[in-house]
Enzyme design. Structure first.
Site, short mmCIF file in Angstrom:
data_model
loop_
_atom_site.label_atom_id
_atom_site.label_comp_id
_atom_site.label_asym_id
_atom_site.label_seq_id
_atom_site.Cartn_x
_atom_site.Cartn_y
_atom_site.Cartn_z
N HIS A 1 0.81 -1.21 0.00
CA HIS A 1 0.00 0.00 0.00
C HIS A 1 0.85 1.27 0.00
O HIS A 1 0.54 2.24 -0.68
CB HIS A 1 -0.91 0.01 1.23
CG HIS A 1 -2.00 -1.01 1.14
ND1 HIS A 1 -2.42 -1.53 -0.06
CD2 HIS A 1 -2.77 -1.59 2.09
CE1 HIS A 1 -3.39 -2.40 0.16
NE2 HIS A 1 -3.62 -2.46 1.46
N GLU B 1 -8.09 -12.46 -22.43
CA GLU B 1 -6.91 -12.67 -21.59
C GLU B 1 -6.48 -14.13 -21.54
O GLU B 1 -5.60 -14.51 -20.77
CB GLU B 1 -7.10 -12.07 -20.19
CG GLU B 1 -8.43 -12.33 -19.55
CD GLU B 1 -8.65 -11.55 -18.25
OE1 GLU B 1 -7.71 -10.92 -17.74
OE2 GLU B 1 -9.78 -11.60 -17.76
N CYS C 1 -6.59 -2.95 -21.65
CA CYS C 1 -6.79 -2.43 -20.29
C CYS C 1 -5.78 -2.98 -19.30
O CYS C 1 -5.86 -2.68 -18.11
CB CYS C 1 -8.22 -2.68 -19.82
SG CYS C 1 -8.62 -4.42 -19.62
C1 PEP Z 1 -5.50 -8.09 -17.10
O1 PEP Z 1 -5.40 -9.29 -16.87
O2 PEP Z 1 -4.74 -7.47 -17.90
C2 PEP Z 1 -6.52 -7.28 -16.43
C3 PEP Z 1 -6.75 -6.03 -16.76
O3 PEP Z 1 -7.22 -7.89 -15.44
P1 PEP Z 1 -6.66 -8.02 -13.94
O4 PEP Z 1 -5.35 -7.27 -13.87
O5 PEP Z 1 -7.71 -7.45 -13.07
O6 PEP Z 1 -6.51 -9.49 -13.81
MG MG Z 2 -6.98 -10.34 -15.78
#
Ligand code: PEP
Ligand code: MG
Length: 568
Positions: free
Chosen positions: A186, A428, A499
């Protein structure tokens, strides 16, 4: 020179202020009168929550970032019904508030510390921090060292709790040196939010350094230079000036449109984990929310949030974004995301097991509750729903059927709900990547989660030092998969965004532009940086860079070419 872990970039020059945690002393056998003691405890909890809420406001005002969610979590811990019930039980049977709170929190901390999961261990740190702060209030002791730190101090400590971090005035503090922690702790997250140079993992820093020493912290290299000579000080001062100038220049992109050098427009959204963060997105220069990770709503609590609580949280995010697009991702648990209030089973290999939609489709009641809450909140709002960890077309279809079921239930109950919501898929897993053409015909949009996808393509955990850095988003295999997804998605009519963390890397931005990406979703701090990176490349220039990268066979070669091609 002391070498540690680089957790928050920037250069800080200043004098050491060592912070040591003092032990709180109280009489464990003090006789009490249960009723007034209960009120004393409730008052302390209320003061803690009020103070934390005002720190949150301060953090959001000064940084407009989602990291204030760490403090939101603290308020939830202080009000956790299960813990409160246990503490009250002890007080009513004769314990003082201090004794009851230390006993109960001690049990929770011990149980969470035992976990092999990092997020669960971080939760133990949160509980310790919250209970420590309430104990300070009960005992009337105030910890003022951080608030009174002289301008130009570099704080050196074993570790710093989120509430201590929130007390810190980033305008006065030049840097942080901590013995414990890593990039995900954190204190590190908050240091990055505040733009404070920080280095973690320096063993015995509080012993090796002395109060009043002049030192230099290089947060990008993870170095602490003690007793620097005049020449070294001058060199670091000028590097620091150059970095600050670069940051000022990047900040100018905060409120602009996201345009490439040849005038093509891209969309730039923010990733958030708590509903309250949506309101800060606009201020950070984001055009809306590209990823709201809803699993955080389920953490740090003894029971999952009810449908009403969830509907309220989603509505808060939608209202916060004030009409701008909000992509809410359904519950993504499993893998490294352990959510104790939900039923999960131990698996030999959790990353290849029941994760994301796989878990949701097998726990239909919990999934349906979330979908109903989303449909209720989405009535008349710019909501989009996205499913994580999809690996087959059938999963997408099953998810859509459940949305229909939720809608039908709500209509039969006479409740207002969204009649049509664009539904997207996170790409993913390698299988989803390979069938991106099929998925793009049945989904309104695709969003590439490069964090997980990189791991699955390389068959390597993100944190595996043993595999020698094989996890690498610069690897040609990962880049080829990304190009394939973006081309298939666009051809199938579904705009594609990225993302994962890589969307915020200016070196990769021109490649993604060349592949045909429509939008980026990044953490709020990264918005100006990404917008600037987009502005520095035309499509033709990005294409010729992508062509050169396409000829390379190793991650090292790709990285070297992208490093040397980076524009500022
Ligand atoms: C990812 O896997 O790139 C993603 C955005 O999801 P998370 O990081 O929440 O697994
Ligand atoms: Mg992910």
């Amino acid at each position: 020179m002391l070498q540690g872990i680089a957790v928050s970039s920037g250069i800080g020059l200043g004098t050491v202020l060592i912070l040591r945690e003092h032990t709180l002393v109280f009489d464990e056998n003090r006789q009490i009168d249960p009723e007034p003691e209960m009120s004393r405890f409730s008052r302390a909890v209320k003061v803690f929550c009020d103070n934390t809420a005002s720190r949150m406001r301060h953090l959001q005002l000064s940084t407009s970032l989602e990291d204030s969610r760490i403090l939101e979590t603290h308020i939830n811990i202080a009000n956790d019904p299960e813990m409160t019930r246990e503490v009250s039980g002890l007080i009513l049977s004769g314990s003082s508030a201090e004794t009851a709170l230390s006993k109960v929190s001690g049990q929770y901390i011990a149980a969470f510390m035992d976990s092999h999961d990092e997020l669960t261990r971080l939760r133990a740190e949160d509980i310790r921090d919250v209970c420590n702060a309430i104990l300070h209030l009960l005992l009337g002791v105030e910890d003022t060292a951080i608030k009174n730190a002289p301008t130009g101090s570099i704080l050196v400590a074993e570790e710093l709790s989120p509430s201590a971090m929130a007390d810190l005035d980033a305008g006065r503090i030049a840097g942080l040196v901590l013995e414990k922690g890593g990039p995900a702790s954190h204190a590190s997250i908050l240091a990055r939010t505040m733009g404070l140079p920080a280095v973690c993992g320096i063993k015995d820093a509080t012993k090796k350094l002395s109060c009043g020493d002049f030192i230099i912290v290089d947060g990008a290299r993870g170095e602490v230079i003690s007793s620097p000579g005049e020449r070294v000080i001058a060199e670091y001062r000028s590097r620091r000036e150059a970095q600050l100038e670069e940051r000022r220049c990047t900040e100018r992109f905060r409120d602009r449109r996201t345009l490439s050098a040849d005038g093509r427009e891209y969309r730039l959204y923010c990733n958030i984990s708590m509903p309250s963060a949506a309101a800060g997105v606009v201020e950070s220069g984001g055009e809306g929310v590209g990823l709201f990770r809803t699993e955080y709503l389920f953490m740090n609590r003894s029971a999952p949030p009810t449908e009403d609580e969830q509907a309220e949280a989603y509505l808060q995010a939608l209202k916060g974004a004030a009409g701008r697009q909000v992509v809410i991702r359904t519950l993504d648990i499993g893998g490294d995301k352990n959510v104790p209030c939900l039923p999960t089973q131990k698996e030999e290999n959790p990353f290849l097991g029941l994760r994301g939609v796989r878990w949701c489709l097998q726990n239909e009641d919990i999934f349906l509750t979330q979908l109903r809450a989303l449909l209720r909140a989405g009535a008349g709002e710019a909501l989009r729903i996205m499913f994580p960890m999809v690996s087959t077309l059938s999963e997408l279809r099953a998810c859509r059927q459940l949305i229909e079921k939720a809608r039908e239930q709500l209509i039969n109950e006479g409740r207002p709900c969204a009649m049509s919501i664009p539904v997207g898929v996170m790409i993913e897993t390698p299988s989803a990547a390979l069938i991106a053409d099929h998925l793009s015909r049945e989904a309104a949009f695709l969003s590439i989660g490069t964090n997980d996808l990189t791991g699955y393509i390389m068959a390597c955990d993100r944190g595996s030092p043993a595999a020698g850095g094989l996890y690498d988003p610069f690897h040609p295999a990962v880049l080829r998969v990304l190009r394939h997804i973006i081309r298939c998605g666009s051809a199938g009519g579904a705009p594609v965004s990225v993302c994962g963390e890589t969307a915020a890397d200016p070196r990769l931005v021109p490649l993604y532009m060349s592949y045909g990406i429509a939008s980026f979703s990044v953490s709020a701090v990264a918005v100006p940086r990404v917008r600037k990176a987009v502005s520095l490349w035309s499509k033709a220039e990005a294409d010729s860079l992508a062509k050169a990268v396409g000829r390379l066979g190793t991650a090292k070669e790709v990285r070297e070419l992208l490093d040397s091609s980076q524009r500022t």
